[in-house]
Each structure stands twice: as C-alpha cells, then as structure tokens.
Design an enzyme around this catalytic site. Structure first.
Site, PDB file in Angstrom:
ATOM      1  N   HIS A   9      -3.473  -5.759   2.488  1.00 15.56           N
ATOM      2  CA  HIS A   9      -3.127  -5.903   3.903  1.00 15.56           C
ATOM      3  C   HIS A   9      -3.684  -7.241   4.387  1.00 15.56           C
ATOM      4  O   HIS A   9      -4.425  -7.911   3.685  1.00 15.56           O
ATOM      5  CB  HIS A   9      -3.780  -4.784   4.721  1.00 15.56           C
ATOM      6  CG  HIS A   9      -3.421  -3.399   4.301  1.00 15.56           C
ATOM      7  ND1 HIS A   9      -2.177  -2.860   4.507  1.00 15.56           N
ATOM      8  CD2 HIS A   9      -4.160  -2.428   3.696  1.00 15.56           C
ATOM      9  CE1 HIS A   9      -2.169  -1.601   4.062  1.00 15.56           C
ATOM     10  NE2 HIS A   9      -3.352  -1.323   3.555  1.00 15.56           N
ATOM     11  N   CYS A  38       0.818  -1.222   0.000  1.00 10.44           N
ATOM     12  CA  CYS A  38       0.000   0.000   0.000  1.00 10.44           C
ATOM     13  C   CYS A  38       0.854   1.277   0.000  1.00 10.44           C
ATOM     14  O   CYS A  38       1.468   1.553  -1.019  1.00 10.44           O
ATOM     15  CB  CYS A  38      -1.003  -0.047   1.136  1.00 10.44           C
ATOM     16  SG  CYS A  38      -2.434   0.984   0.785  1.00 10.44           S
TER      17      CYS A  38
HETATM   18  N1  GLN Z   1      -1.912   6.987   1.771  1.00  9.76           N
HETATM   19  C1  GLN Z   1      -2.069   6.015   0.728  1.00  9.76           C
HETATM   20  C2  GLN Z   1      -3.427   6.041   0.041  1.00  9.76           C
HETATM   21  O1  GLN Z   1      -4.426   6.340   0.649  1.00  9.76           O
HETATM   22  C3  GLN Z   1      -1.752   4.646   1.294  1.00  9.76           C
HETATM   23  C4  GLN Z   1      -2.778   4.125   2.254  1.00  9.76           C
HETATM   24  C5  GLN Z   1      -2.355   2.827   2.923  1.00  9.76           C
HETATM   25  O2  GLN Z   1      -1.179   2.595   3.112  1.00  9.76           O
HETATM   26  N2  GLN Z   1      -3.310   2.016   3.333  1.00  9.76           N
HETATM   27  O3  GLN Z   1      -3.509   5.743  -1.139  1.00  9.76           O
END
Ligand code: GLN
Length: 248
Positions: free
Chosen positions: A192, A92
């Site tokens: 995740h 992510c």
């Molecule tokens: N900030 C990034 C987004 O919203 C990554 C989010 C995350 O790591 N879950 O795309």
C-alpha cells in the site's frame, strides 16, 4: 489502443479501506501530464464492471473481499478484458482475489478470479504490518517501497513470477522472501502507499503496458523521489536496528 486510456478503480465500496484508489488517480494524472487523454472511473460493486484498459484493485477487509471476488466472477468482465490485453494492478486483498484461492474471515477457502497462478492461506504467524522494502526481480524497477497490513500468506505456482525480493518486511510470507507476483500484464503486490505514489517507476511501467510500450516523456518526480529516499532510509535503518537487537 484508440480513444482515451480508460482506468477503472474496481469496487471502491468494498476494496477502499487502505487508500489504494489513489493508484487510479496517479495513473490518470501521469498519463494526462504527458498529453495522453485518460478517463478515471470508480466502479461500484452493485453495477456491471465497465470495460477498461487498466483495472486497479485495492485492499479490503476479509468479508468485503469475499463479496468482491464473487461479484467479479459472476460479472466476468475483468477476466474477459484481461484475455483481451487489459492491465491489472492488484493490491493486497485485490492481489489475493486475482489469485486462485484465499481465506475468508473464518478461514474457509474462497475461490479467486484466477488471473494469477497463486494461492493464499491464513498465515501461521502474527499479521504482517509495517514498512516494506523490496528489490524488484520480476520487472526492471528501482527498489519498491510501501507498507503492508495482511494476515494472508501467498504461495506462487509456476505460472506466476515473483515481483520482488523482500529486504525489509514480510511480502508473500510463504518463506521464500518474495513479494508480489506478475503474469503477463497482471501485477499483484502487498504494498500500500498507495504503491504508485511511492513508486512512480511502477506507475509508468503500468502505463507503458497499457499504451502498447509507448515511450513516456520524463516527469519532474523530485517530490516523489524525496519521499522515496526518506522512506527507504527509515526502513533500512529500522532493519539495521532489528538485526543488531537480534545479535545481542
Ligand atoms: N484480508 C486480507 C488479509 O488480511 C487482505 C488485507 C488487506 O487488503 N490489507 O490478508
């Protein structure tokens, strides 16, 4: 590789929001259960990144993500170790960071470490939140399961191969139906879970990459398999319900 397998969880103080640090623990345990010596290090962002064989980067919020990317570029160890053959599992925010560019909280473009030929921009639709099922295409693996929570939409350039094709969920969100990206031994994903708890075959792929293709003894993954079947069945059922609602 000589000596213990060195696994580093990168900047858990900045990239620890979604529990992805568990990926490092899973890699260390699955190595140790097979008699492979493994050292797991949590590497904070205020110190030089240690040399390692596997780097795990996790998800995080927009602000800390920008700081993490800047520190990694100033530090230079991650890019150098990848050029020397180290493996990267990036999730992510981590996935976006190892790409070429990504948006900050205000939408401004920030430079990534550039290990993957991908670029992330702010997605046009609502934030992608929920369970994902994706069929692996970039590597030989059973269906991938995990959950996503991101606002960014990621586009792959020719230097990156999609990791998977989304069956349920959003994934890269660029309209291609793809999820994640792979280039050499750098693998990025929006999943995740931690993703390696949900997908032990992916954990073993990362280990094989780091252990120069070594054959890994099978482990008893019955608990993980039961979790996988439960999550895959629930996600597929939700998808069927969704498409029935759309048909009405
Ligand atoms: N900030 C990034 C987004 O919203 C990554 C989010 C995350 O790591 N879950 O795309």
């Amino acid at each position: 590789m000589t000596g213990a397998l060195r696994i580093v969880v990168v900047y858990p103080d900045l990239l620890g929001t979604y529990g992805d640090g568990g990926n490092g623990l899973i890699l260390a345990r699955r190595a140790q259960w097979r008699g492979v010596e493994a050292e797991l290090t949590q590497a904070p962002s205020d110190a030089p990144l240690p040399g390692a064989d596997i780097y795990c980067l996790g998800g995080g919020e927009d602000g800390p993500q920008v700081r993490a990317s800047r520190s990694l570029m100033e530090d230079g160890v991650l890019a150098r170790r990848v050029a020397e053959g180290a493996v990267v599992l990036a999730v992510c925010a981590g996935y976006q960071i190892v790409g070429k560019q990504f948006p900050g909280a205000d939408g401004a473009v920030h430079e990534g470490v550039g290990l993957l030929d991908i670029a992330t921009s702010k997605g046009a639709g609502p934030r992608a939140v929920g369970e994902v099922v994706a069929e692996a295409t970039g590597v030989a693996l059973p269906a991938l399961t995990g959950f996503e929570n991101h606002g960014g939409s990621t586009t792959l350039a020719p230097g990156a191969v999609p990791l998977a094709h989304v069956v349920k969920g959003t994934g890269n969100g660029d309209g291609t139906g793809t999820e994640g990206a792979v280039c050499g031994h750098v693998l990025g994903t929006y999943l995740h879970g931690p993703v390696l708890a949900r997908n032990p075959a992916l954990a073993d792929l990362v280990l094989r990459w780091a252990l120069d293709g070594a054959t890994l003894a099978p482990l008893d993954d019955s608990a993980e398999d039961a979790l996988r079947q439960e999550r895959l069945a629930a996600a597929r059922q939700a998808r069927r319900r969704q498409s029935r609602r759309r048909q009405k």
